[in-house]
Design an enzyme around this catalytic site. Structure first.
Site, PDB file in Angstrom:
ATOM      1  N   CYS A  44       0.779  -1.249   0.000  1.00  0.00           N
ATOM      2  CA  CYS A  44       0.000   0.000   0.000  1.00  0.00           C
ATOM      3  C   CYS A  44       0.807   1.293   0.000  1.00  0.00           C
ATOM      4  CB  CYS A  44      -0.941  -0.017   1.195  1.00  0.00           C
ATOM      5  SG  CYS A  44      -0.178  -0.705   2.671  1.00  0.00           S
ATOM      6  N   HIS A 107      -1.481   7.480   4.195  1.00  0.00           N
ATOM      7  CA  HIS A 107      -0.490   6.412   4.342  1.00  0.00           C
ATOM      8  C   HIS A 107       0.933   6.786   3.936  1.00  0.00           C
ATOM      9  CE1 HIS A 107      -0.706   1.765   4.851  1.00  0.00           C
ATOM     10  NE2 HIS A 107      -0.545   2.412   5.980  1.00  0.00           N
TER      11      HIS A 107
END
Length: 488
Positions: A44, A107
């Site tokens: 990710c 993130h």
């Protein structure tokens, strides 16, 4: 639209048998389907860093040198994040007067200097990390949800996700945020960049009540159906506002389906080998659709080798901007492909951490290293290739093939099950070509400062900005920086 862990085989347009994605299938019918589109990393955070910088994670710092070929991401005890020296797409789009919003998962680091509003975004509704726990806010803080500069609550407390039933209304919140933002920009005639990065397909998977129990595929399918419905509503909204012909929309995912969570909490990578965490096709080949009514010929299918990093260069091109010339940009401008059906010859590099594992050129893919995960992890039941063991290919020790790469023809063998014979002329020709591309790439490679080496419990989301107003500040422990352990 950047989804989390949605696999190549999750959409009806890509052959998913239950055909539960009518809106995405319609988007493909009205636009262009990319069959050979890749993320920059099988995980990710690095793929998000790559999309927003147009650069490989090994250049922008989203990798680790704590071990060879290890996948690293940004858990909440990570010290690093996106460096100030990196130029992100929204920072550059500001020069052309764009208003930029991120909805969902950032993130790229959660400490104050890494906040998305310090890196070109004007608005944020979402979270610095994924929603994968903790769930009790005791030993580790629950993940905060932000509105712009400040937190407005935490997952599992203020933003409920029922771990028993999978019920959560987050996707509906994220949808409404998108519709409101688009309406506001249209009303003020303002060009905009919307990065819709929701994470309902990441375990623990969730969907809202209306969608629970409606899919043949269980809870994961419920989440996909809700996302599909949301994207349908966003595209309809653009049409109703009369701006669809002025709005370029691209749909893809950050890495392949997490087979470790399948079948209940993970998706499908179709015919491809393995999944998330690996540099086999299942880990890095992504579903991808480009949509721009009146510009993209409907029903197009492209075999262009594409990458999430191309979205950086393509977006700049759409805004009439040049990519920065003071650094290596790995993305290419896809507009000639999308608008004129051209094919641009370019390789795809498959990195795992600090190691270049494989290279694709044309229909050939050469593996210079193979590794699914260690025997030790595998014996604990952690399996990134369940039911898909290919002898000598899905190895549990890191195998080097630098001198005799394993070569696959992805046209005849998309599942990477039949390595070509080393003695064949076809092998010699393809490896010669790929080796030249590899040498060229290595000659220009200057790795960035690794951001994912150091972890420290003191930097977790104990007291994010805005916690005082909510009475949600927690006391941080003493700082104790350590090397992050990256087992995969």
């Amino acid at each position: 639209v950047f989804l989390s862990q949605m696999g190549w085989g999750d959409l009806g347009a890509f052959g998913e048998p239950s055909k539960e994605t009518p809106n995405l299938d319609q988007m493909a019918a009205e636009g262009m389907l990319f069959l050979d589109f890749y993320t920059a990393n099988p995980l990710c955070s690095p793929s998000r860093a790559a999309l927003l910088t147009g650069r490989l994670p090994v250049r922008n710092g989203f990798y680790t040198t704590n071990g060879h070929a290890r996948n690293a991401y940004t858990p909440q005890d990570i010290v690093g994040g996106i460096p100030d020296s990196e130029l992100l797409l929204p920072e550059l789009l500001k020069k052309a007067g764009y208003i930029n919003k991120i909805i969902g998962k950032w993130h790229l680091g959660h400490r104050p200097q890494f906040h998305p509003l310090k890196h070109g975004f004007d608005e944020w509704f979402g979270s610095p990390n994924c929603h994968f726990g903790p769930y009790d806010n005791r030993e580790r803080p629950n993940i905060p949800v932000y509105r712009d500069w400040e937190m407005i609550g935490r997952y599992y407390e203020d933003f409920k996700i029922d771990l028993k039933t999978g019920e959560a209304n987050l996707t509906q919140l994220y949808l409404q945020e998108a519709l409101d933002f688009i309406s506001k920009q249209q009303a003020s005639q303002q060009p905009f960049f919307l990065y819709w990065a929701i994470d309902a397909t990441h375990a623990p998977v969730y969907a809202s009540k209306e969608f629970l129990g409606t899919s043949q595929r269980g809870l994961y399918g419920d989440a996909v159906r809700e996302i599909d419905d949301s994207i349908g509503k966003i595209l309809s909204h653009l049409k109703q506002l009369g701006i669809s012909e002025n709005t370029f929309v691209f749909f893809t995912s950050d890495n392949g389906a997490a087979l470790i969570s399948a079948p209940k909490q993970g998706g499908s990578n179709g015919p491809f080998l393995c999944g998330k965490q690996t540099t086999f096709e299942g880990g890095m080949r992504e579903p991808a659709i480009a949509w721009w009514p009146g510009h993209i010929p409907a029903g197009g299918v492209s075999h262009q080798l594409g990458s999430v990093m191309d979205l950086f260069s393509t977006s700049l091109s759409l805004a009439g901007l040049q990519p920065p010339s003071d650094r290596q940009i790995d993305g290419i401008d896809l507009l000639p492909v999308i608008l004129q059906g051209k094919l641009i010859d370019r390789p795809i590099f498959y990195y795992r951490g600090n190691e270049l594992m494989a290279v694709r050129a044309g229909l050939y893919k050469a593996h210079f290293w193979t590794w699914s995960n260690s025997w030790e992890e595998h014996s604990k039941g952690i399996d990134f290739c369940p039911g898909q063991s290919v002898s000598g290919v899905t190895t549990h020790s890191q195998e080097e093939h630098t001198y005799l790469p394993l070569l696959f023809h992805l046209g005849r063998d998309p599942g990477e099950k039949f390595p070509l014979s080393f003695a064949s002329e076809e092998y010699q020709r393809a490896v010669e070509r790929i080796s030249a591309l590899l040498q060229q790439h290595k000659a220009t490679l200057v790795p960035g400062q690794p951001q994912l080496n150091v972890c420290d419990q003191a930097v977790m989301n104990w007291s994010p900005p805005g916690c005082e107003k909510l009475g949600k500040c927690l006391k941080a422990p003493e700082s104790d920086p350590k090397k992050c352990p990256w087992p995969h």
